[in-house]
Write an enzyme that holds these catalytic residues in place. Structure first.
Site, mmCIF file in Angstrom:
data_model
loop_
_atom_site.group_PDB
_atom_site.id
_atom_site.type_symbol
_atom_site.label_atom_id
_atom_site.label_comp_id
_atom_site.label_asym_id
_atom_site.label_seq_id
_atom_site.Cartn_x
_atom_site.Cartn_y
_atom_site.Cartn_z
ATOM 1 N N SER A 43 -16.890 -16.869 4.667
ATOM 2 C CA SER A 43 -17.752 -16.982 3.426
ATOM 3 C C SER A 43 -19.163 -16.672 3.785
ATOM 4 C CB SER A 43 -17.473 -18.213 2.850
ATOM 5 O OG SER A 43 -17.593 -19.310 3.819
ATOM 6 N N ASN A 85 -8.430 -24.436 -14.710
ATOM 7 C CA ASN A 85 -9.385 -24.551 -13.693
ATOM 8 C C ASN A 85 -10.616 -25.498 -13.932
ATOM 9 O OD1 ASN A 85 -11.884 -22.417 -12.143
ATOM 10 N ND2 ASN A 85 -11.062 -24.280 -11.360
ATOM 11 N N GLY A 86 -10.996 -26.700 -13.284
ATOM 12 C CA GLY A 86 -12.045 -27.474 -13.783
ATOM 13 C C GLY A 86 -11.771 -28.964 -13.779
ATOM 14 N N CYS A 91 -21.854 -22.743 -12.697
ATOM 15 C CA CYS A 91 -21.597 -23.303 -11.093
ATOM 16 C C CYS A 91 -22.500 -22.420 -10.124
ATOM 17 C CB CYS A 91 -20.336 -23.923 -10.732
ATOM 18 S SG CYS A 91 -20.166 -24.381 -9.036
ATOM 19 N N CYS A 97 -9.541 -24.409 -9.020
ATOM 20 C CA CYS A 97 -8.373 -23.487 -8.974
ATOM 21 C C CYS A 97 -8.620 -22.023 -9.562
ATOM 22 C CB CYS A 97 -7.126 -24.244 -10.069
ATOM 23 S SG CYS A 97 -7.024 -26.042 -9.807
ATOM 24 N N ASP A 156 -24.503 -20.361 7.812
ATOM 25 C CA ASP A 156 -23.287 -21.020 7.121
ATOM 26 C C ASP A 156 -24.006 -20.981 5.756
ATOM 27 O OD1 ASP A 156 -20.959 -21.620 6.559
ATOM 28 O OD2 ASP A 156 -20.567 -23.429 7.874
ATOM 29 N N CYS A 166 -25.018 -30.782 -7.585
ATOM 30 C CA CYS A 166 -24.582 -30.885 -6.192
ATOM 31 C C CYS A 166 -25.968 -30.931 -5.222
ATOM 32 C CB CYS A 166 -23.455 -29.811 -5.772
ATOM 33 S SG CYS A 166 -24.069 -28.330 -5.828
ATOM 34 N N CYS A 198 -25.538 -24.723 -13.027
ATOM 35 C CA CYS A 198 -25.351 -26.181 -12.687
ATOM 36 C C CYS A 198 -25.665 -26.222 -11.017
ATOM 37 C CB CYS A 198 -23.877 -26.561 -12.889
ATOM 38 S SG CYS A 198 -23.627 -28.357 -12.383
ATOM 39 N N TYR A 205 -20.421 -20.093 -2.109
ATOM 40 C CA TYR A 205 -19.366 -20.221 -1.458
ATOM 41 C C TYR A 205 -17.908 -19.731 -1.841
ATOM 42 C CZ TYR A 205 -15.144 -22.819 0.700
ATOM 43 O OH TYR A 205 -14.009 -22.882 0.977
#
Ligand code: AMP
Length: 472
Positions: free
Chosen positions: A297, A115-116, A250, A14, A359, A450, A447, A256
């Site tokens: 992006s 946010n989170g 992050c 968010c 991309d 992912c 972080c 992105y």
């Protein structure tokens, strides 16, 4: 310590914005939310101090342009306001979870926007419910509100600060009361949050592009683990916990999520992306006639790739700006048409040419698969897919919506297998150390869960396992 995250926990990415001691703070907040729209398109809300002891709230599902009329903004006339844009997965979208959340606490109105993702919210929620708390929403933010309400301290500031000592995970939290504005960033600093000055007042925002939008001057990023209070007595900074956590911004914010005109930790997002593209060209060169990027992006990375490779950059795909991401419907045929309506190849640019398609990421693989098909239909001779990040293998539990492992195309596939699924002539990803290098540092400074699965704030192994099984 192990923490538990249930499957139905909203994964929220968010945007938050607040103005304190500013003329027409609600208008500034409205502008700030427009600037942060890319961080969430599902709901928007503003809480404003419309009287010395009263907060008024307007929030609804939809884009900022859909939620607020000119009359709404006039009605919220205030010198302090707090706003939020929310993004979550479709099934969890509902008005009750729209923010800011406004509650009564310690005889005061309190608005919270967050946010989170808190990884221990489900455990805390269960404990609170067993102790008699009644929850109105399924959002993590309400857990913070209930924890704070139970604190024995009289004032809201100290109660929120104590409550934050009990939560784990990712949060950029902003709280507005009639008496003060409080902003907090989790001890790992997963999500960004910055402070700006506007005249004699203050502005807090997820990204610096929102400061620019209201003409505020950037002061600094909040430090990981910082709790900032701004009230009539001035500004005060406190630590949420004593022990320093490992800084874990992050890295996907650079890849992105954030807007290219934002700076995070002193680095401009566009410039980082351009460097990602340059490194990608250096590490994964291919003979080609034209480089193109997936709008919007990936344009920065594609221009960096083209510059480094000495191959002309061309606009190979055009995005229709008037279609929201929610427009794309499930079902292969409609989805394909939906994507074409949203992204259309320029036949004259790609026909009979060897195309490098850049991309920023491959998550489920849907976009790449469809774009490769569309470019082939438009006559491209070869399509070389270059991704300015590593294979996205593990779900994010800290606020980006990629929640289940089985839906991630790279979770169980090699690069060659992914290439074959998406149908490109060649495929290459940028190494994680290279991504960190472009962002200025080492992979251990960020972080990167992912990509590597090394969750800095522990996530229950059973949950990871379950997320894999359910979707296989
Ligand atoms: P996918 O089609 O699932 O592989 O998603 C990858 C595409 O969506 C890329 O073009 C990205 O720019 C974009 N993207 C990456 N992460 C996200 C996210 N969390 N939400 C929405 N779009 C994303």
């Amino acid at each position: 310590m192990k923490t538990i995250l249930p499957n139905d926990s909203p994964k929220e990415a968010c945007g938050v914005f607040a103005a304190w001691d500013c003329e027409r703070a609600q208008v500034l907040t409205h502008f700030g939310l427009y600037a942060l729209q890319h961080r969430g398109q599902e709901s928007a809300g503003i809480a404003a101090r419309v009287a010395p002891d009263r907060l008024a709230l307007r929030r609804d599902m939809g884009l900022v342009s859909e939620v607020f009329s000119a009359a709404d903004i006039e009605e919220l006339e205030a010198d302090a306001a707090l706003g939020h844009v929310r993004y979550s997965t479709a099934g969890e979208s509902s008005l009750e979870n729209a923010q800011p959340l406004v509650v009564r606490m310690k005889s005061t109105s309190v608005a919270l926007a967050h946010n989170g993702n808190l990884v221990n919210a489900p455990v805390l929620r269960q404990q609170l419910e067993e102790a008699g708390s009644i929850f109105q929403t399924s959002a993590d933010t309400e857990v913070i509100a209930h924890l704070a309400a139970r604190e024995s301290e009289k004032d809201v500031r100290q109660s929120i600060l104590s409550a934050l000592g009990q939560v784990e995970g990712a949060y950029a939290l902003v709280v507005l009361t009639p008496d003060g504005l409080y902003a907090a960033r989790d001890p790992n600093g997963f999500r960004p949050l910055c402070l700006g000055r506007l005249g004699g007042g203050w502005v807090v925002a997820s990204e610096t592009c929102a400061l620019d939008a209201v003409g505020a001057v950037f002061v600094r990023d909040l430090a990981p683990g910082e709790f900032l209070s701004i009230d009539h007595g001035g500004m005060n900074s406190a630590k949420i916990v004593d022990e320093a956590a490992r800084a874990s911004l992050c890295i996907f914010e650079y890849i992105y999520f954030a807007r290219p005109d934002s700076d995070i930790a002193g680095r401009n997002v566009h410039q980082v992306r351009k460097e990602l593209g340059r490194l990608l060209a250096r590490d994964h060169h291919v003979e080609a006639d034209v480089v193109t990027g997936v709008p919007d992006s990936s344009i920065s990375a594609a221009s960096g790739y083209a510059e480094e490779a000495g191959i002309p950059y061309e606009m190979g795909l055009v995005r229709n700006r008037y279609i929201g991401r929610t427009f794309i419907q499930p079902g292969d045929d409609l989805r394909q048409r939906g994507v074409k309506l949203k992204l259309n190849p320029l036949q004259k640019v790609v026909r009979d040419r060897r195309v490098v398609l850049v991309d920023d990421s491959v998550v489920r693989g849907t976009t790449s698969r469809i774009l490769v098909r569309l470019l082939r239909e438009a006559g491209a001779r070869e399509i070389h897919l270059r991704i300015s990040s590593p294979p996205y293998r593990y779900p994010c539990f800290y606020g980006i919506d990629t929640s289940t492992r089985g839906t991630l195309i790279a979770s169980e596939r090699s690069v060659e297998e992914i290439r074959s699924v998406v149908g490109a002539d060649s495929l290459a990803f940028l190494d994680v150390d290279r991504v960190a290098e472009a962002a200025g540092g080492k992979a251990s400074d960020y972080c990167v869960a992912c990509f590597l699965g090394d969750y800095r704030v522990p996530v229950d192994a059973a949950e990871e396992h379950e997320s894999l099984e359910v979707f296989q």
